[in-house]
Design an enzyme around this catalytic site. Structure first.
Site, PDB file in Angstrom:
ATOM      1  N   ARG A   1      -1.286  -0.587  11.132  1.00 16.08           N
ATOM      2  CA  ARG A   1      -0.291  -0.511  10.064  1.00 16.08           C
ATOM      3  C   ARG A   1       1.004   0.155  10.501  1.00 16.08           C
ATOM      4  NH1 ARG A   1      -2.822  -1.556   5.272  1.00 16.08           N
ATOM      5  NH2 ARG A   1      -5.017  -1.049   5.323  1.00 16.08           N
TER       6      ARG A   1
ATOM      7  N   HIS B   1      -7.174   7.426   6.390  1.00 19.17           N
ATOM      8  CA  HIS B   1      -8.000   7.501   7.599  1.00 19.17           C
ATOM      9  C   HIS B   1      -9.085   8.580   7.516  1.00 19.17           C
ATOM     10  CE1 HIS B   1      -9.289   6.756  11.611  1.00 19.17           C
ATOM     11  NE2 HIS B   1      -9.020   7.983  11.997  1.00 19.17           N
TER      12      HIS B   1
ATOM     13  N   GLY C   1      -5.837   7.679  14.295  1.00 20.06           N
ATOM     14  CA  GLY C   1      -7.057   7.238  14.984  1.00 20.06           C
ATOM     15  C   GLY C   1      -7.233   7.950  16.321  1.00 20.06           C
TER      16      GLY C   1
ATOM     17  N   HIS D   1       0.852  -1.191   0.000  1.00 20.73           N
ATOM     18  CA  HIS D   1       0.000   0.000   0.000  1.00 20.73           C
ATOM     19  C   HIS D   1       0.884   1.235   0.000  1.00 20.73           C
ATOM     20  CE1 HIS D   1      -2.002  -3.269   2.190  1.00 20.73           C
ATOM     21  NE2 HIS D   1      -3.013  -2.940   1.430  1.00 20.73           N
TER      22      HIS D   1
HETATM   23  P1  ADP Z   1      -6.356   1.154   8.231  1.00 24.50           P
HETATM   24  O1  ADP Z   1      -5.253   1.048   9.226  1.00 24.50           O
HETATM   25  O2  ADP Z   1      -7.027  -0.141   7.961  1.00 24.50           O
HETATM   26  O3  ADP Z   1      -5.931   1.892   7.009  1.00 24.50           O
HETATM   27  P2  ADP Z   1      -7.540   3.597   9.230  1.00 24.50           P
HETATM   28  O4  ADP Z   1      -6.447   4.310   8.530  1.00 24.50           O
HETATM   29  O5  ADP Z   1      -8.921   4.091   8.955  1.00 24.50           O
HETATM   30  O6  ADP Z   1      -7.514   2.044   8.935  1.00 24.50           O
HETATM   31  O7  ADP Z   1      -7.330   3.674  10.797  1.00 24.50           O
HETATM   32  C1  ADP Z   1      -6.074   3.667  11.380  1.00 24.50           C
HETATM   33  C2  ADP Z   1      -6.211   3.836  12.868  1.00 24.50           C
HETATM   34  O8  ADP Z   1      -6.836   2.708  13.457  1.00 24.50           O
HETATM   35  C3  ADP Z   1      -4.889   3.951  13.585  1.00 24.50           C
HETATM   36  O9  ADP Z   1      -4.411   5.277  13.557  1.00 24.50           O
HETATM   37  C4  ADP Z   1      -5.212   3.478  15.006  1.00 24.50           C
HETATM   38  O10 ADP Z   1      -5.587   4.526  15.859  1.00 24.50           O
HETATM   39  C5  ADP Z   1      -6.407   2.574  14.798  1.00 24.50           C
HETATM   40  N1  ADP Z   1      -6.030   1.191  15.038  1.00 24.50           N
HETATM   41  C6  ADP Z   1      -5.398   0.334  14.221  1.00 24.50           C
HETATM   42  N2  ADP Z   1      -5.210  -0.861  14.814  1.00 24.50           N
HETATM   43  C7  ADP Z   1      -5.734  -0.752  16.059  1.00 24.50           C
HETATM   44  C8  ADP Z   1      -5.847  -1.642  17.177  1.00 24.50           C
HETATM   45  N3  ADP Z   1      -5.372  -2.889  17.124  1.00 24.50           N
HETATM   46  N4  ADP Z   1      -6.444  -1.173  18.290  1.00 24.50           N
HETATM   47  C9  ADP Z   1      -6.923   0.090  18.359  1.00 24.50           C
HETATM   48  N5  ADP Z   1      -6.840   0.961  17.333  1.00 24.50           N
HETATM   49  C10 ADP Z   1      -6.246   0.558  16.214  1.00 24.50           C
HETATM   50 MG    MG Z   2      -5.197   3.825   7.017  1.00 24.82          MG
END
Ligand code: ADP
Ligand code: MG
Length: 579
Positions: A547, A407, A562, A218
């Site tokens: 990630r 995100h 997040g 990615h």
């Molecule tokens: P993705 O990682 O699938 O691209 P997003 O970018 O929408 O999804 O979200 C990323 C956010 O998800 C991170 O910044 C973090 O805060 C949250 N996150 C990821 N993994 C976890 C986890 N195991 N527990 C809690 N929050 C998590």
């Molecule tokens: Mg993301």
């Protein structure tokens, strides 16, 4: 951004339609985001895979005889939501002896596929899943989520698909899939980035003379950014790492030289040339080589090298006949036609049985017209939607250096859908609105944050219902239950550099306010402040979940997206309480 696309929001659907129209003899649509075999074969284990799109021909190109039975695609680089994975399972479960899900190791994918598997199992489907984690660029550690799943996944599709096609029962197909996973290793490199259409900007930038060694599929940063080298030196470094990770001594291997989307065939051939020379010097016999774009990353100028250590069983499964858009092996024609004829079910039937995306929530129980709690929840959700729109670009930018640049896009898309849904929920009580909105968030936000925020909102709805009303106390209890739900689902803990790090101080602040009898509006304002501080405090942390954890030390110095979005949600709720 220059791309051969129309509108960014139409990309995913037009990609699926383009493939299905080009190969109607092989694949058909079961829904806009689900592709199945054009001629279903029943009475076997069905293999289902998928993930965010943008990796074409993965995964829809591997739907066919001797490989996958269905592929489900989320938005570009975003895991499909749990209900969509479940819809893909539903599309192939009937008439088959079981379903195996092949999942790449990303939090979003693992959470959504796992939840879908649990739901299907509750409905009596014999279902199981495997998680592929072949990327050696990322160090393995019991503190992190482990390695990423990349191009080696295609070998899982091929070998497990061959076992399933031959009639192996579910535990046997799973054993084969796990054997491939245990014996496959990959590493990638990039010299130019890729741009998610909806983001409009590349996920990372490289100077003219730079390369990103160990890059993910990615465009996630790799292990090191360094000056460009001749490709032979890059291949040597990658093979060094791969061969150092698993004992390939005197082994027979299958090689995949995979183009990342923007790498021309002649360059892949130069890579292949070096790979073969090095393996030959090391006394490693190459049984077969696959060269081409198998698992791409949009238009990224990059490639990966995968080695699969073979034994007799895997070598036979690899050589078994297959016919999919992006993979043909041997002759499947006559034998397959005979097999299919017995249990042929037109894919159109599957199409009828699979609900389209976003058609889940409909009926709304009526409740009192003038329910102040319902009005407050509705206003809060609107405020959150507005905040996500306002901070969309900022949140996406935070996700660039330590994630996959989606995100803000994910959150804005999900809460826009919640906003659209609210008029239809007029008259419903507060817990119902929260539950329905939670379902929309799970299915529309996608990725890892969708199921996590959705779980939070669902738990908050339950807490409010159990308490018999929306009070500062039930709101706080909901946050606490939601935090527990998030930890249970994705295994994170405070200090891992996730949204949890903004939630914990917010809850602590609310607990203090409750003890002190602080008025709700002031308590929420203080909690929003605490969440914002919690988000700031993620900057020096090294990520251990999500990630960003793949970056290890390199995740230090960046604010977690997040945690930041959670702080904005709290601020929106607090502002609502003031007005
Ligand atoms: P993705 O990682 O699938 O691209 P997003 O970018 O929408 O999804 O979200 C990323 C956010 O998800 C991170 O910044 C973090 O805060 C949250 N996150 C990821 N993994 C976890 C986890 N195991 N527990 C809690 N929050 C998590
Ligand atoms: Mg993301």
């Amino acid at each position: 951004m220059k791309k051969f696309i129309n509108k960014p929001e139409d990309v995913e659907r037009q990609v699926v339609d383009g493939y299905v129209k080009a190969y109607p003899d092989l694949i058909a649509k079961a829904a806009d985001d689900i592709v199945v075999r054009a001629r279903r074969k029943q009475g076997k284990v069905a293999l289902v895979s998928g993930g965010g799109m943008g990796h074409e021909p993965a995964h829809l190109g591997y739907v066919g005889v001797g490989m996958l039975d269905a592929a489900v695609g989320g938005a570009i680089y975003t895991s499909p939501a749990e209900d969509r994975v479940k819809a893909a399972v539903d599309a192939v479960a009937l008439g088959n002896t079981g379903v195996l899900l092949v999942v790449k190791n990303y939090t979003g994918d693992v959470v959504n596929f796992k939840m879908a598997a649990e739901e299907a199992a509750e409905e009596g489907v014999a279902v199981d899943y495997v998680v592929v984690d072949d990327d050696v660029a990322v160090e393995d550690s019991s503190f992190t989520v482990g390695r990423r799943g990349v191009a080696g996944t295609i070998f899982v599709h091929k070998c497990a698909g061959a076992a399933a096609e031959a009639g192996a029962p579910l535990p046997e197909v799973k054993r084969v899939a796990e054997k491939v996973i245990a014996n496959v290793r990959t590493m990638g490199v990039a010299i130019e980035p890729c741009t998610v259409p909806a983001a409009g900007k590349p996920g990372f930038t490289l100077a003219d003379d730079e390369m990103e060694m160990g890059v993910g599929i990615h465009g996630e940063p790799g292990v090191r950014r360094a000056a460009m080298e001749p490709v032979d030196a890059m291949v040597d470094e990658m093979l060094e790492k791969i061969l150092g990770d698993l004992d390939f001594a005197a082994a027979r291997v299958a090689v995949m030289v995979n183009g990342a989307g923007g790498t021309p065939p002649y360059e892949l051939a130069i890579v292949s040339n070096r790979v073969h020379d090095v393996l030959s010097e090391r006394g490693i016999a190459v049984a077969r080589t696959y060269m081409g774009p198998f698992m791409t990353s949009l238009e990224m100028r990059g490639f990966s090298v995968t080695l699969l250590r073979l034994d007799d069983e895997l070598e036979k499964l690899l050589a078994a006949p297959a016919r999919a858009v992006a993979w043909t092996e041997g002759e499947v024609g006559a034998a397959d036609a005979a097999l299919d004829a017995a249990a042929e079910a037109p894919a159109a039937a599957a199409e009828k049985s699979v609900p389209a995306a976003g058609t889940k929530s409909t009926s709304v129980p009526a409740a009192s017209e003038e329910d102040p709690a319902a009005a407050r929840v509705t206003a809060a959700l609107l405020a959150v939607a507005e905040a996500m729109d306002a901070h969309k670009d900022e949140l996406t930018e935070l996700d660039m250096p330590i994630g996959d640049s989606d995100h803000g896009i994910n959150m804005a898309r999900g809460f826009d859908a919640v906003r659209d849904q609210l008029p239809g929920l007029a008259g419903a009580d507060a817990p119902t609105i929260m539950r329905k909105a939670a379902m929309t968030v799970i299915s529309k936000v996608g990725g890892s944050s969708g199921p996590l925020y959705g779980t939070l909102m669902r738990k908050m709805g339950v807490a409010v219902k159990r308490a018999g009303g929306l009070t500062l106390e039930s709101f706080t209890q909901g946050l606490r239950d939601g935090l527990q739900g998030i930890e249970d689902l994705a295994g994170g803990a405070p200090g891992d550099k996730t949204m949890i790090d903004a939630m914990v101080p917010a809850i602590a602040s609310l607990d203090e306010a409750l003890a002190a009898g602080t008025p709700a509006a002031d308590a929420l304002a203080a909690a929003a402040e605490a969440a914002a501080e919690g988000a700031e405090a993620t900057i020096p942390l090294v990520a251990r979940k999500g990630r960003a954890s793949y970056l290890g030390e390199r995740s230090r110095g960046h604010k977690d997206p997040g945690a930041t979005s959670f702080a904005y949600c709290m601020a929106a709720v607090a502002a609502c309480a003031r007005s």
